[in-house]
Motif scaffolding. Structure first.
Motif, short mmCIF file in Angstrom:
data_model
loop_
_atom_site.label_atom_id
_atom_site.label_comp_id
_atom_site.label_asym_id
_atom_site.label_seq_id
_atom_site.Cartn_x
_atom_site.Cartn_y
_atom_site.Cartn_z
N SER A 121 68.46 -43.82 -48.07
CA SER A 121 67.53 -44.01 -47.30
C SER A 121 66.39 -45.24 -47.40
O SER A 121 66.03 -45.84 -48.62
CB SER A 121 66.44 -42.90 -46.23
OG SER A 121 65.41 -42.50 -47.17
N ARG A 122 66.24 -46.00 -46.44
CA ARG A 122 65.52 -46.82 -47.21
C ARG A 122 64.04 -46.45 -46.86
O ARG A 122 62.96 -46.89 -48.52
CB ARG A 122 65.14 -47.88 -45.38
CG ARG A 122 64.33 -48.67 -45.75
CD ARG A 122 63.99 -50.11 -44.47
NE ARG A 122 63.13 -49.44 -43.26
CZ ARG A 122 61.88 -49.46 -43.67
NH1 ARG A 122 60.93 -49.92 -44.37
NH2 ARG A 122 61.03 -48.79 -43.05
N ILE B 120 68.81 -46.23 -59.04
CA ILE B 120 68.10 -47.79 -57.92
C ILE B 120 68.05 -49.04 -58.92
O ILE B 120 68.03 -50.21 -59.39
CB ILE B 120 66.95 -47.50 -57.28
CG1 ILE B 120 67.40 -46.76 -56.04
CG2 ILE B 120 65.89 -48.61 -57.26
CD1 ILE B 120 66.03 -46.07 -55.02
N TRP B 121 67.00 -47.75 -60.12
CA TRP B 121 66.65 -49.36 -61.24
C TRP B 121 67.90 -50.00 -62.16
O TRP B 121 67.58 -51.69 -61.51
CB TRP B 121 66.05 -48.62 -62.35
CG TRP B 121 65.47 -49.49 -64.25
CD1 TRP B 121 67.11 -49.30 -65.05
CD2 TRP B 121 64.81 -50.79 -64.15
NE1 TRP B 121 65.94 -50.46 -65.96
CE2 TRP B 121 64.72 -50.80 -65.09
CE3 TRP B 121 63.59 -50.40 -63.26
CZ2 TRP B 121 63.55 -51.90 -65.44
CZ3 TRP B 121 62.89 -51.27 -63.98
CH2 TRP B 121 63.32 -51.48 -65.19
N ARG C 56 62.53 -47.63 -50.90
CA ARG C 56 60.91 -47.78 -50.36
C ARG C 56 59.60 -47.42 -51.46
O ARG C 56 59.46 -48.21 -52.43
CB ARG C 56 60.60 -48.49 -49.74
CG ARG C 56 59.29 -49.35 -49.16
CD ARG C 56 59.26 -50.80 -49.60
NE ARG C 56 57.84 -51.23 -48.90
CZ ARG C 56 57.30 -52.23 -48.20
NH1 ARG C 56 58.81 -51.96 -47.56
NH2 ARG C 56 56.55 -52.54 -48.06
N ARG C 57 60.49 -46.16 -51.68
CA ARG C 57 58.94 -45.23 -52.29
C ARG C 57 59.34 -46.24 -54.17
O ARG C 57 58.05 -45.42 -54.51
CB ARG C 57 59.45 -43.76 -52.29
CG ARG C 57 58.27 -42.77 -52.66
CD ARG C 57 59.02 -41.91 -52.23
NE ARG C 57 59.80 -40.84 -52.44
CZ ARG C 57 60.18 -40.01 -53.25
NH1 ARG C 57 58.91 -39.41 -53.44
NH2 ARG C 57 61.50 -39.04 -52.67
N TYR C 58 61.00 -45.42 -54.36
CA TYR C 58 60.75 -45.84 -55.90
C TYR C 58 60.87 -47.75 -56.10
O TYR C 58 60.38 -47.66 -57.32
CB TYR C 58 62.60 -45.77 -56.19
CG TYR C 58 63.15 -43.68 -55.69
CD1 TYR C 58 62.61 -43.25 -57.77
CD2 TYR C 58 62.26 -43.25 -55.13
CE1 TYR C 58 62.99 -41.83 -57.69
CE2 TYR C 58 62.98 -41.37 -55.04
CZ TYR C 58 62.78 -40.88 -56.37
OH TYR C 58 63.52 -40.21 -56.14
N ALA D 79 64.17 -52.92 -49.72
CA ALA D 79 64.46 -52.17 -49.91
C ALA D 79 65.62 -51.77 -48.71
O ALA D 79 66.09 -50.49 -49.28
CB ALA D 79 62.89 -50.77 -49.28
N GLU D 80 66.04 -52.16 -47.92
CA GLU D 80 66.82 -52.11 -46.79
C GLU D 80 68.04 -52.74 -47.30
O GLU D 80 69.01 -51.69 -47.34
CB GLU D 80 66.58 -52.73 -45.30
CG GLU D 80 67.20 -52.15 -45.00
CD GLU D 80 66.99 -53.13 -43.30
OE1 GLU D 80 67.73 -53.93 -42.63
OE2 GLU D 80 65.86 -54.07 -42.66
N PHE D 81 68.23 -53.74 -48.21
CA PHE D 81 69.57 -53.90 -49.30
C PHE D 81 69.73 -52.58 -49.84
O PHE D 81 71.13 -52.20 -49.90
CB PHE D 81 69.23 -55.18 -49.47
CG PHE D 81 70.65 -55.65 -50.13
CD1 PHE D 81 70.96 -56.71 -49.32
CD2 PHE D 81 70.50 -55.79 -51.34
CE1 PHE D 81 72.43 -56.71 -49.67
CE2 PHE D 81 72.06 -56.27 -52.19
CZ PHE D 81 72.50 -56.49 -51.46
#
Length: 103
Positions: free
Chosen positions: A55-56, A32-33, A60-62, A45-47
């Motif tokens: 998962s979204r 993600i980073w 989002r959590r990260y 987060a969705e993108f």
């Protein structure tokens, strides 16, 4: 897995290993980073979830974790009526701290 974390830099990667909350994956964090770091603008987060196949909720959590740690900032994007979208981007100071010259 290790090569993705190393892209942060040795000092940041070592600190990350000691700071990631329980049940957080170094691999997922790095995925993600690095993805967000490569983007020119902000991302939701969705993108991120759609692009990386997570998962979204995970995205989002990260992203929220990075926000709490001061590595990212939240940008509210308004699209007419309704709730604004929460977008994220890496803070400029964090980019330079990990040796990124892109903008």
């Amino acid at each position: 897995m290790e090569e993705l974390i190393v892209q942060l830099d040795g000092k940041t990667a070592a600190a990350l290993r000691n700071r990631l909350p329980k049940n957080y994956s170094e691999y997922t964090f790095s995925l993600i980073w690095n993805y967000v770091k490569e983007q020119r603008g902000t991302v939701s987060a969705e993108f991120v979830a759609r692009r990386l196949g997570v998962s979204r909720t995970t995205a989002r959590r990260y992203l929220e974790y990075c926000l709490e740690e001061g590595m990212m900032e939240r940008v509210m994007v308004f699209h007419g009526l309704g709730r604004p979208k929460h977008h994220f981007r890496i803070k400029r100071s964090t980019r330079s701290a990990v040796g990124d010259t892109g903008g």
